[in-house]
Design an enzyme around this catalytic site. Structure first.
Site, short mmCIF file in Angstrom:
data_model
loop_
_atom_site.label_atom_id
_atom_site.label_comp_id
_atom_site.label_asym_id
_atom_site.label_seq_id
_atom_site.Cartn_x
_atom_site.Cartn_y
_atom_site.Cartn_z
CE LYS A 42 9.30 14.40 0.08
NZ LYS A 42 9.43 13.33 -0.98
CB THR A 43 2.25 14.59 3.90
OG1 THR A 43 1.44 14.73 2.72
CG2 THR A 43 2.62 15.96 4.43
CB ALA A 44 3.14 9.35 2.79
CB THR A 46 3.63 10.30 -4.32
OG1 THR A 46 3.89 11.69 -4.60
CG2 THR A 46 3.76 9.51 -5.61
CG HIS A 99 -4.18 13.77 -7.04
ND1 HIS A 99 -2.83 13.94 -7.22
CD2 HIS A 99 -4.61 13.05 -8.11
CE1 HIS A 99 -2.45 13.35 -8.34
NE2 HIS A 99 -3.52 12.81 -8.91
CG HIS A 101 1.28 19.81 -4.15
ND1 HIS A 101 1.12 18.88 -3.14
CD2 HIS A 101 2.28 19.30 -4.94
CE1 HIS A 101 1.97 17.88 -3.30
NE2 HIS A 101 2.67 18.11 -4.39
CE1 TYR A 238 0.73 2.68 2.34
CE2 TYR A 238 0.39 1.23 4.23
CZ TYR A 238 1.05 2.29 3.64
OH TYR A 238 2.01 2.97 4.34
CB SER A 244 3.41 1.05 0.76
OG SER A 244 4.58 0.28 0.87
CB THR A 249 13.73 12.07 0.16
OG1 THR A 249 12.45 12.67 -0.05
CG2 THR A 249 14.81 13.04 -0.27
CE LYS A 252 13.84 11.08 5.26
NZ LYS A 252 12.35 11.06 5.29
#
Length: 315
Positions: A42-44, A46, A99, A101, A238, A244, A249, A252
């Site tokens: 969850k830090t952009a 993807t 890449h 996690h 980008y 981008s 989510t 939110k």
């Protein structure tokens, strides 16, 4: 998905080895490069990774997703050995962009002479936790049919914090520090000052560049300027692409000031925020020495050094 991935790997290996055995494959120095993006959830991540996928055919490199069981960021010792061996000796996958996690892994501990290039992106700790909280409940806009672990739980983040819930506890903020700290047990001891200092050390000494989600475009611009072999065309892609913000989510809701203030009282938040501010300052320092602003736009500086007084003189 794994069967398809294995099939694709076999096809690539066959293409690379059709003219000779694998051990005879030699690589130019420019191609003998591996980048590892040990992405924090969850830090952009993807959005950024999809740029690598879009560019890999054009720029001629391979992209590989490191899929660990239950997204466990800590590898077993035997898997560490396997992974290091794959990354360093799998010539058919070079140049390569890996890449996944996983927490930082020190390749030097395994006797590797040429280490991979580490990059990463981090996010403000509370914002990252809020994104992850709602991600587990509502998923993403582009994948509405995929069920998430907490789907059906309608409790807001504010309500969770007010009730002292486990999914929004300060301990859940402890993630970016251990991802940069690595595979030592102390890295995963919540609130460890040693882990924070080790994460800072690794960020400065072991990472090529660490960006922040809030300034992702500048991060991509710097990578394109410094590593064009991989990122040529990334900035324009980008800016103009539709991916981008691919994994936004749904549903939110931003937390209230009271909720934020309550989390900020935690020593864990103070440490994670100290690490974020440390990373942000370093990123802005790198950017300040690499770009100039003109009419509201950033421009990469041209080469600003040259060689002189070269002896002995050639005839």
């Amino acid at each position: 998905e794994r069967a398809i991935a294995r099939h694709e790997v076999r096809e690539i290996e066959q293409r690379h080895t059709v003219d000779g055995p694998r051990q005879d494959v030699t690589l130019d120095e420019e191609d003998d490069v591996v980048i590892i993006y040990n992405r924090v959830p969850k830090t952009a991540s993807t959005s950024f990774t999809n740029i690598a996928y879009d560019l890999c055919a054009k720029n001629k490199y391979h992209v590989l997703h490191i899929n660990t069981t239950k997204n466990n960021p800590v590898m077993s010792l035997q898997d560490q050995v396997r992974f290091v061996k794959n990354v360093t000796s799998w010539k058919e996958m070079k140049p390569g962009f890996y890449h996944g996690h996983i927490s930082y892994l020190d390749f030097a501990k395994f006797g590797v002479k040429k280490k991979p290039i580490y990059i990463n992106v981090i996010k403000k700790p509370i914002e990252r936790l809020v994104s992850y909280y709602y991600f587990l409940r509502f998923g993403e806009k582009n994948r509405p049919g995929l069920r998430r672990r907490k789907q059906g739980d309608k409790k807001t983040f504010d309500e969770c914090v007010a009730a002292g819930g486990s999914d929004c506890a300060p301990e859940k903020l402890w993630l970016q520090i251990p991802f940069f700290c690595g595979h030592s047990s102390e890295c995963w001891n919540v609130g460890s000052r040693w882990a924070l200092e080790q994460a800072k050390y690794n960020l400065i000494n072991e990472y090529f560049l660490v960006g922040v989600t809030e300034e992702l475009e500048d991060f991509i611009m710097l990578l394109e300027a410094a590593l064009p072999r991989f990122f040529r065309g990334a900035t324009e892609l980008y800016r103009t692409g539709k991916k981008s913000h691919l994994r936004k989510t749904t549903e939110k809701k931003l937390p209230t000031k009271e909720t934020i203030a309550k989390l900020q009282q935690s020593e864990i938040w103070k440490m994670e925020n100290e690490f974020y501010e440390f990373a942000l300052e370093q990123f802005q320092f790198v950017r300040a020495h690499a770009v100039r602003e003109k009419d509201g736009e950033l421009y990469i500086l041209a080469q600003n050094f040259f060689y002189e007084k070269i002896y002995p003189k050639s005839n």
